[in-house]
Write a protein that holds these residues in place. Structure first.
Motif, PDB file in Angstrom:
ATOM      1  N   GLU A  12       0.815  -1.205   0.000  1.00 40.43           N
ATOM      2  CA  GLU A  12       0.000   0.000   0.000  1.00 40.43           C
ATOM      3  C   GLU A  12       0.853   1.261   0.000  1.00 40.43           C
ATOM      4  OE1 GLU A  12      -1.707   3.439   2.086  1.00 40.43           O
ATOM      5  OE2 GLU A  12      -0.267   1.989   2.945  1.00 40.43           O
ATOM      6  N   GLU A  13       2.072   1.186   0.518  1.00 39.12           N
ATOM      7  CA  GLU A  13       2.943   2.357   0.567  1.00 39.12           C
ATOM      8  C   GLU A  13       3.318   2.864  -0.817  1.00 39.12           C
ATOM      9  OE1 GLU A  13       6.309   1.388   2.899  1.00 39.12           O
ATOM     10  OE2 GLU A  13       5.208   1.266   4.793  1.00 39.12           O
ATOM     11  N   ASN A  14       3.187   2.016  -1.841  1.00 45.48           N
ATOM     12  CA  ASN A  14       3.568   2.420  -3.187  1.00 45.48           C
ATOM     13  C   ASN A  14       2.523   3.292  -3.868  1.00 45.48           C
ATOM     14  OD1 ASN A  14       4.840  -0.712  -3.006  1.00 45.48           O
ATOM     15  ND2 ASN A  14       6.206   0.894  -3.730  1.00 45.48           N
ATOM     16  N   LEU A  15       1.325   3.412  -3.294  1.00 47.78           N
ATOM     17  CA  LEU A  15       0.296   4.207  -3.952  1.00 47.78           C
ATOM     18  C   LEU A  15      -0.407   5.188  -3.020  1.00 47.78           C
ATOM     19  CD1 LEU A  15      -2.328   2.533  -2.828  1.00 47.78           C
ATOM     20  CD2 LEU A  15      -1.977   1.142  -4.846  1.00 47.78           C
ATOM     21  N   ASN A  16       0.120   5.387  -1.823  1.00 51.80           N
ATOM     22  CA  ASN A  16      -0.559   6.281  -0.892  1.00 51.80           C
ATOM     23  C   ASN A  16      -0.165   7.739  -1.149  1.00 51.80           C
ATOM     24  OD1 ASN A  16       2.005   6.531   0.220  1.00 51.80           O
ATOM     25  ND2 ASN A  16       1.563   5.188   1.940  1.00 51.80           N
ATOM     26  N   THR A  17      -0.762   8.617  -0.341  1.00 52.45           N
ATOM     27  CA  THR A  17      -0.545  10.050  -0.532  1.00 52.45           C
ATOM     28  C   THR A  17       0.898  10.454  -0.235  1.00 52.45           C
ATOM     29  OG1 THR A  17      -2.831  10.372   0.184  1.00 52.45           O
ATOM     30  CG2 THR A  17      -1.463  12.323   0.057  1.00 52.45           C
ATOM     31  N   THR A  18       1.538   9.751   0.677  1.00 54.15           N
ATOM     32  CA  THR A  18       2.942  10.071   0.989  1.00 54.15           C
ATOM     33  C   THR A  18       3.825   9.910  -0.231  1.00 54.15           C
ATOM     34  OG1 THR A  18       2.620   9.354   3.281  1.00 54.15           O
ATOM     35  CG2 THR A  18       4.880   9.485   2.470  1.00 54.15           C
ATOM     36  N   GLN A  19       3.630   8.830  -0.978  1.00 50.02           N
ATOM     37  CA  GLN A  19       4.426   8.604  -2.182  1.00 50.02           C
ATOM     38  C   GLN A  19       4.133   9.667  -3.235  1.00 50.02           C
ATOM     39  OE1 GLN A  19       6.652   6.230  -2.072  1.00 50.02           O
ATOM     40  NE2 GLN A  19       7.468   6.509  -4.133  1.00 50.02           N
ATOM     41  N   SER A  20       2.870  10.082  -3.336  1.00 47.64           N
ATOM     42  CA  SER A  20       2.520  11.146  -4.276  1.00 47.64           C
ATOM     43  C   SER A  20       3.167  12.461  -3.870  1.00 47.64           C
ATOM     44  CB  SER A  20       0.998  11.311  -4.336  1.00 47.64           C
ATOM     45  OG  SER A  20       0.371  10.135  -4.806  1.00 47.64           O
ATOM     46  N   GLY A  21       3.223  12.728  -2.575  1.00 43.17           N
ATOM     47  CA  GLY A  21       3.882  13.942  -2.107  1.00 43.17           C
ATOM     48  C   GLY A  21       5.371  13.921  -2.369  1.00 43.17           C
ATOM     49  N   LEU A  22       5.987  12.750  -2.248  1.00 43.44           N
ATOM     50  CA  LEU A  22       7.425  12.651  -2.504  1.00 43.44           C
ATOM     51  C   LEU A  22       7.760  12.941  -3.957  1.00 43.44           C
ATOM     52  CD1 LEU A  22       8.542   9.542  -0.394  1.00 43.44           C
ATOM     53  CD2 LEU A  22       9.036  11.937   0.026  1.00 43.44           C
ATOM     54  N   ILE A  23       6.947  12.421  -4.872  1.00 44.61           N
ATOM     55  CA  ILE A  23       7.259  12.658  -6.281  1.00 44.61           C
ATOM     56  C   ILE A  23       7.024  14.122  -6.639  1.00 44.61           C
ATOM     57  CG2 ILE A  23       5.016  12.192  -7.356  1.00 44.61           C
ATOM     58  CD1 ILE A  23       8.491  10.929  -8.451  1.00 44.61           C
ATOM     59  N   LEU A  24       6.079  14.760  -5.981  1.00 43.03           N
ATOM     60  CA  LEU A  24       5.894  16.197  -6.161  1.00 43.03           C
ATOM     61  C   LEU A  24       7.122  16.954  -5.674  1.00 43.03           C
ATOM     62  CD1 LEU A  24       4.228  18.770  -6.711  1.00 43.03           C
ATOM     63  CD2 LEU A  24       3.191  18.465  -4.449  1.00 43.03           C
ATOM     64  N   LEU A  25       7.635  16.572  -4.513  1.00 42.67           N
ATOM     65  CA  LEU A  25       8.845  17.206  -3.969  1.00 42.67           C
ATOM     66  C   LEU A  25      10.031  16.999  -4.901  1.00 42.67           C
ATOM     67  CD1 LEU A  25       9.994  17.033  -0.277  1.00 42.67           C
ATOM     68  CD2 LEU A  25      11.606  16.506  -2.081  1.00 42.67           C
ATOM     69  N   ILE A  26      10.184  15.782  -5.407  1.00 43.00           N
ATOM     70  CA  ILE A  26      11.313  15.472  -6.291  1.00 43.00           C
ATOM     71  C   ILE A  26      11.258  16.311  -7.564  1.00 43.00           C
ATOM     72  CG2 ILE A  26      12.259  13.654  -7.766  1.00 43.00           C
ATOM     73  CD1 ILE A  26      11.469  11.662  -5.541  1.00 43.00           C
ATOM     74  N   THR A  27      10.062  16.435  -8.133  1.00 40.83           N
ATOM     75  CA  THR A  27       9.919  17.187  -9.383  1.00 40.83           C
ATOM     76  C   THR A  27      10.198  18.665  -9.167  1.00 40.83           C
ATOM     77  OG1 THR A  27       8.245  15.575 -10.080  1.00 40.83           O
ATOM     78  CG2 THR A  27       8.387  17.635 -11.317  1.00 40.83           C
ATOM     79  N   PHE A  28       9.685  19.233  -8.089  1.00 45.74           N
ATOM     80  CA  PHE A  28       9.960  20.630  -7.795  1.00 45.74           C
ATOM     81  C   PHE A  28      11.437  20.841  -7.501  1.00 45.74           C
ATOM     82  CE2 PHE A  28       5.496  21.991  -7.171  1.00 45.74           C
ATOM     83  CZ  PHE A  28       5.604  23.254  -7.738  1.00 45.74           C
ATOM     84  N   LEU A  29      12.039  19.918  -6.775  1.00 45.42           N
ATOM     85  CA  LEU A  29      13.452  20.048  -6.432  1.00 45.42           C
ATOM     86  C   LEU A  29      14.318  20.081  -7.681  1.00 45.42           C
ATOM     87  CD1 LEU A  29      15.739  20.053  -4.292  1.00 45.42           C
ATOM     88  CD2 LEU A  29      15.635  17.554  -4.322  1.00 45.42           C
ATOM     89  N   GLY A  30      14.031  19.205  -8.634  1.00 46.20           N
ATOM     90  CA  GLY A  30      14.831  19.174  -9.850  1.00 46.20           C
ATOM     91  C   GLY A  30      14.532  20.319 -10.796  1.00 46.20           C
ATOM     92  N   GLY A  31      13.268  20.756 -10.831  1.00 41.76           N
ATOM     93  CA  GLY A  31      12.877  21.833 -11.736  1.00 41.76           C
ATOM     94  C   GLY A  31      11.822  21.370 -12.714  1.00 41.76           C
ATOM     95  N   ALA A  32      10.571  21.718 -12.436  1.00 41.34           N
ATOM     96  CA  ALA A  32       9.469  21.246 -13.268  1.00 41.34           C
ATOM     97  C   ALA A  32       9.439  21.926 -14.626  1.00 41.34           C
ATOM     98  CB  ALA A  32       8.138  21.480 -12.549  1.00 41.34           C
ATOM     99  N   GLY A  33      10.107  23.037 -14.788  1.00 43.80           N
ATOM    100  CA  GLY A  33      10.071  23.763 -16.049  1.00 43.80           C
ATOM    101  C   GLY A  33      11.034  23.241 -17.096  1.00 43.80           C
ATOM    102  N   PHE A  34      11.821  22.230 -16.765  1.00 44.87           N
ATOM    103  CA  PHE A  34      12.805  21.686 -17.697  1.00 44.87           C
ATOM    104  C   PHE A  34      12.634  20.172 -17.768  1.00 44.87           C
ATOM    105  CE2 PHE A  34      14.457  25.466 -15.684  1.00 44.87           C
ATOM    106  CZ  PHE A  34      14.905  26.220 -16.760  1.00 44.87           C
ATOM    107  N   PHE A  35      12.880  19.609 -18.955  1.00 45.86           N
ATOM    108  CA  PHE A  35      12.690  18.166 -19.108  1.00 45.86           C
ATOM    109  C   PHE A  35      13.643  17.379 -18.227  1.00 45.86           C
ATOM    110  CE2 PHE A  35      13.664  14.104 -21.106  1.00 45.86           C
ATOM    111  CZ  PHE A  35      12.390  13.561 -21.234  1.00 45.86           C
ATOM    112  N   PHE A  36      14.900  17.817 -18.142  1.00 49.34           N
ATOM    113  CA  PHE A  36      15.878  17.071 -17.351  1.00 49.34           C
ATOM    114  C   PHE A  36      15.821  17.415 -15.862  1.00 49.34           C
ATOM    115  CE2 PHE A  36      17.988  20.992 -18.436  1.00 49.34           C
ATOM    116  CZ  PHE A  36      18.758  21.295 -17.337  1.00 49.34           C
ATOM    117  N   GLY A  37      14.956  18.361 -15.487  1.00 48.47           N
ATOM    118  CA  GLY A  37      14.847  18.725 -14.075  1.00 48.47           C
ATOM    119  C   GLY A  37      14.463  17.559 -13.174  1.00 48.47           C
ATOM    120  N   PRO A  38      13.394  16.807 -13.495  1.00 47.99           N
ATOM    121  CA  PRO A  38      13.041  15.665 -12.639  1.00 47.99           C
ATOM    122  C   PRO A  38      14.147  14.625 -12.530  1.00 47.99           C
ATOM    123  CG  PRO A  38      11.208  16.231 -14.072  1.00 47.99           C
ATOM    124  CD  PRO A  38      12.375  17.059 -14.523  1.00 47.99           C
ATOM    125  N   ILE A  39      14.991  14.523 -13.555  1.00 49.21           N
ATOM    126  CA  ILE A  39      16.114  13.584 -13.480  1.00 49.21           C
ATOM    127  C   ILE A  39      17.077  14.017 -12.376  1.00 49.21           C
ATOM    128  CG2 ILE A  39      18.064  12.600 -14.740  1.00 49.21           C
ATOM    129  CD1 ILE A  39      16.468  12.944 -17.305  1.00 49.21           C
TER     130      ILE A  39
END
Length: 436
Positions: free
Chosen positions: A262-289
């Motif tokens: 269940e941990e793979n689809l809960n809200t915590t995991q969704s929040g983490l991927i949001l954090l990761i994308t913002f951290l890398g830079g959502a405005g650039f393709f290579f940002g999430p990488i």
């Protein structure tokens, strides 16, 4: 002068349309070849199983972050439940692993496709009503759907396995050219292959007319509607494509860990991927990488050194949002003008005089935080602690004086050198003779 600044608007528009038609599906092979070569040689640099496990987790996170960025960065859709599509893809792949009659004739490398198709199927259903609106409406619907399916994961035990989840065995699949994926390095190359393929396909999607219109709908949906494009259908297609690649990430997760919970689809995991994308830079393709690489290292490597890794990750995220809203990718791209002007080297010494003391000051502040945490939570009689590979008595006054002095001096030197760094920045980004 840019070709789009022509005095003849008809010619400029024709050139823009011609360039869009000719270059919409082009893919420069150089960065992809370099990336593939790096992935090819990494196992020879990090030879331990733990290193391979970290790299596998990093690559899976990269696919998921890129899939999420198809919504957030390209389509302007903020989702609080996107981990659902990765999770259901992983659950289906685990069930296929346990289906001997089918998995016994199925090569393991094609298994992520089934996870992607299942994630896309769920995205088709949810997207049919959630993509009618963007903004707060879409965000709240995504949150509600995520919570609903997370709640179903402990109710529908036949599919989700309850609190224990569902486990499988990847070695039951048909060998692929003699490879049975018994060793971690074999799994690594499988995940690396799917990472390159998925990233390339997502990049090509961003270059299609739908991908380009997703940017337009993100920036100005009313104008896109006025030009004859349906903002809802553009968001819908982006949402479905994102669900497909999120499902592929879920299938790779199932292959790597052989268990999905269940941990793979809960809200915590969704929040983490949001954090990761913002951290890398959502405005650039290579940002999430970049975000996936940095966060995975923080989550795995830093967590082995301190119990407060989540605290530092939170501070990093807050600092990024406050001071570098473009993320790490935006921070790198800020230096492109200076590089093109050939003045990037002028910022090296001011950077060293400012950022190096600032880094030392931050390390001193982290040492203070670790000492406070140890002093507050250590058991009675446990007075020794280790920070930066140095063991000392946390109840002695000398370490506290040193940590406070390092923090204070480092931050003071950083603030003192900031004006010179800003001056060097302005000089490096200004063409010679521009002010004359």
């Amino acid at each position: 002068m840019s070709e789009y600044s022509s005095t003849d608007p008809t010619k400029a528009q024709a050139k823009a349309q011609q360039r869009m038609r000719a270059g919409s599906m082009t893919l420069s092979l150089t960065p992809w070849i370099i990336g593939a070569l790096i992935l090819l040689v990494l196992p020879y640099v990090f030879t331990s199983n733990s290193g391979l496990t970290i790299m596998n987790q990093m690559l899976i996170t990269i696919i998921f972050a890129l899939a999420y960025n198809m919504l957030l960065g390209q389509g302007g859709m903020l989702s609080f439940g996107h981990a659902v599509y990765m999770g259901v893809g992983g659950f289906l792949c685990v069930h296929i692993m346990n289906w001997d009659a089918f998995f016994g004739i199925l090569p393991l490398p094609v298994l992520p496709i089934f996870g992607g198709l299942f994630g896309m199927g769920l995205a088709l259903i949810v997207g049919s009503f959630s993509t009618r609106k963007a903004g707060t409406v879409f965000a709240m619907i995504s949150l509600g759907v995520g919570e609903l399916i997370a709640a179903c994961s402990v109710i529908i035990v036949a599919f989700f396995g309850g609190e224990e989840g569902v486990s499988g065995d990847r070695t039951y699949g048909l060998p692929f050219f003699g490879v049975e994926f018994l060793q971690q390095i074999e799994v690594y190359y499988l995940i690396a292959f799917w990472t390159i393929i998925s990233a390339a396909l997502m990049y090509l999607f961003s270059r299609t007319p739908i991908g380009r219109m997703a940017n337009a709908v993100r920036d100005n949906p009313e104008r896109a509607e006025f030009l004859g494009y349906s903002a809802r259908w553009v968001r819908f297609y982006s949402f479905v494509a994102s669900g497909f690649f999120a499902g592929i990430a879920g299938g790779l997760f199932a292959i790597n860990y052989e268990i999905v919970t269940e941990e793979n689809l809960n809200t915590t995991q969704s929040g983490l991927i949001l954090l990761i994308t913002f951290l890398g830079g959502a405005g650039f393709f290579f940002g999430p990488i970049l975000g996936a690489i940095v966060f995975t290292l923080v989550q795995t490597v830093l967590s082995l050194q301190t119990e407060l890794w989540a605290f530092y990750a939170g501070l990093l995220f807050v600092a990024t949002v406050m001071y570098f809203p473009g993320g790490l990718a935006g921070l790198l791209m800020m230096h492109v003008p200076a590089f093109r002007l050939g003045k990037l080297q002028r910022m090296f010494i001011p950077y060293m005089r400012t950022l190096l003391p600032g880094l030392i000051g931050l390390l001193g502040a982290a040492a203070l935080i670790e000492m406070i945490f140890h002093w507050r939570h250590a058991s009675i009689g446990d007075e020794e602690m280790t920070v930066y590979w140095t063991t000392f008595n946390s109840h002695s006054i000398l370490p506290w004086i040193i940590a406070i002095a390092v923090t204070t001096i480092g931050i003071w030197l950083c603030r003192t050198g900031t004006p010179a760094m800003l001056e060097a920045w302005n000089d490096a980004n200004t063409p010679d003779g521009a002010g004359q």
